[in-house]
Design an enzyme around this catalytic site. Structure first.
Site, mmCIF file in Angstrom:
data_model
loop_
_atom_site.group_PDB
_atom_site.id
_atom_site.type_symbol
_atom_site.label_atom_id
_atom_site.label_comp_id
_atom_site.label_asym_id
_atom_site.label_seq_id
_atom_site.Cartn_x
_atom_site.Cartn_y
_atom_site.Cartn_z
ATOM 1 N N ASP A 29 41.829 37.548 40.130
ATOM 2 C CA ASP A 29 40.476 38.056 39.913
ATOM 3 C C ASP A 29 40.336 39.091 38.815
ATOM 4 O OD1 ASP A 29 39.715 36.475 41.943
ATOM 5 O OD2 ASP A 29 39.335 38.055 43.396
ATOM 6 N N SER B 32 34.279 29.756 46.090
ATOM 7 C CA SER B 32 35.598 30.119 45.572
ATOM 8 C C SER B 32 36.654 30.240 46.665
ATOM 9 C CB SER B 32 35.516 31.423 44.783
ATOM 10 O OG SER B 32 35.094 32.465 45.619
ATOM 11 N N HIS C 149 37.379 37.432 48.660
ATOM 12 C CA HIS C 149 38.609 36.817 48.148
ATOM 13 C C HIS C 149 39.829 37.339 48.889
ATOM 14 C CE1 HIS C 149 37.159 35.244 43.975
ATOM 15 N NE2 HIS C 149 36.682 34.538 44.971
#
Lengths: 150, 174
Positions: A94, A23, A63
């Site tokens: 998210d 990701s 992230h």
């Protein structure tokens, strides 16, 4: 001992993590090694890459911070931060990954990514993905121990 | 003593030590190879439009911007990519300090590092209190994150608006 010492200096429960998902491509690929710090006196900024773990999630997620909202409180060293994150390779933020939490808070954060070493962690992923490899490795080590002269 | 196994063992040990030393040298070199390029950030228009989302009212801000920056000096042998963000910075009426990324871009090649973008926000720009009413003007800043092949991640700012940009009163349509 070294691991615990490193954890103490960097103030994080796991100072080194292996990237498990794609990701954050093309910044980080599966198997890349990340070095974290989590200094208590430092606030997070947008653009920082965090590793966080929300309650109910099996694995920590790596992230990038998309939004920060700091409630400035003079009685505290650092402001109470609320954050929103997003993976570079994901199209949306998210919020769906937070298990019902509206904002990410400092207590969910394992650390901030400071350093990067490519590929090295892939060994652990390979052993998880192909368990045969693990048994082969153990077998070879066992064989060597038997064959080798003392 | 000098059987195949010990030769192999010695060779791999030497190779991995050399590899580690080389990687460390590369990582350290990027601490010296620094640059501080500057660019321009202009906000051409800001609009605030109310939206009803799940029976809750929420203001959305729409920002048009013009950014120019030559970031080629940031590319050296240990630069894998740049991560550029354009963010809004403001403190709302409740004293909450906000940083909101409204646009980002990944630059992977030196040839693409001359950035000139006439664009609009890529991500939703919301206020935590749901309303931009009376919110003081915001600064907009272009920031970059240099991501290396190996070593430390570094951050910098390539430009910001000279004067803060005010949020206009709500409009009912775009």
């Amino acid at each position: 001992m070294i691991w615990k010492g490193l954890g103490l200096i960097t103030n994080t429960e796991s100072p080194i993590v292996v990237v498990l998902s794609g990701s954050m491509e093309p910044a980080f690929y599966r198997g890349d090694l990340l070095f974290l710090t989590n200094s208590a006196s430092e606030r997070y900024h947008t653009g920082d890459i965090t590793v966080y773990k929300v309650p109910g999630a099996a694995i920590p997620i790596v992230h990038r911070v998309l939004e920060t909202h700091d409630k400035v409180d003079t009685s505290m060293l650092v402001p109470a931060q609320r954050m929103l994150t997003k993976g570079d390779n994901n199209h949306v933020d998210d919020i769906e990954l937070y298990n019902g939490i509206k904002w990410l808070e400092r207590k969910h954060i394992v650390g901030k990514v400071r350093g990067f070493l490519p590929y090295v962690g892939y060994v652990t992923i390979a052993m998880n993905d192909f368990p045969q490899l693990k048994y082969a490795l153990i077998g070879i080590l066992g064989l060597l121990a038997l064959v080798q002269r003392e | 003593m000098h059987n195949l196994y010990s030769r192999f063992n010695n060779l791999t040990a030497l190779l991995s030590s050399c590899m580690m030393a080389l990687l460390a040298a590369i990582a350290l070199s990027s601490l010296v190879l620094t640059a501080d390029p500057k660019g321009e950030v202009h906000i051409t228009s800001v609009k605030v439009i109310p939206r009803k989302h799940a029976s809750k009212k929420q203001d959305l801000a729409f920002v048009n911007f013009n950014i120019t920056a030559d970031l080629t000096p940031l590319f050296h042998w240990n630069t894998k990519q740049l991560f550029l963000t354009l963010e809004a910075e403001y403190t709302n009426t409740q004293g909450v300090k906000n940083e909101v990324v409204i646009w980002d871009r990944i630059v992977r090649r030196k040839e693409d590092a001359v950035v000139s973008v006439l664009g609009k926000n890529k991500y939703m720009f919301r206020e935590v209190s749901a309303s931009f009413k009376n919110v003081p003007p915001a600064h907009y800043a272009l920031k970059y994150n240099v991501m290396p092949y190996v070593g430390a991640l570094t951050y910098g700012e390539a430009g910001r608006t000279r004067e803060p940009v005010a949020f206009p009163p709500r409009k009912s349509h775009v």
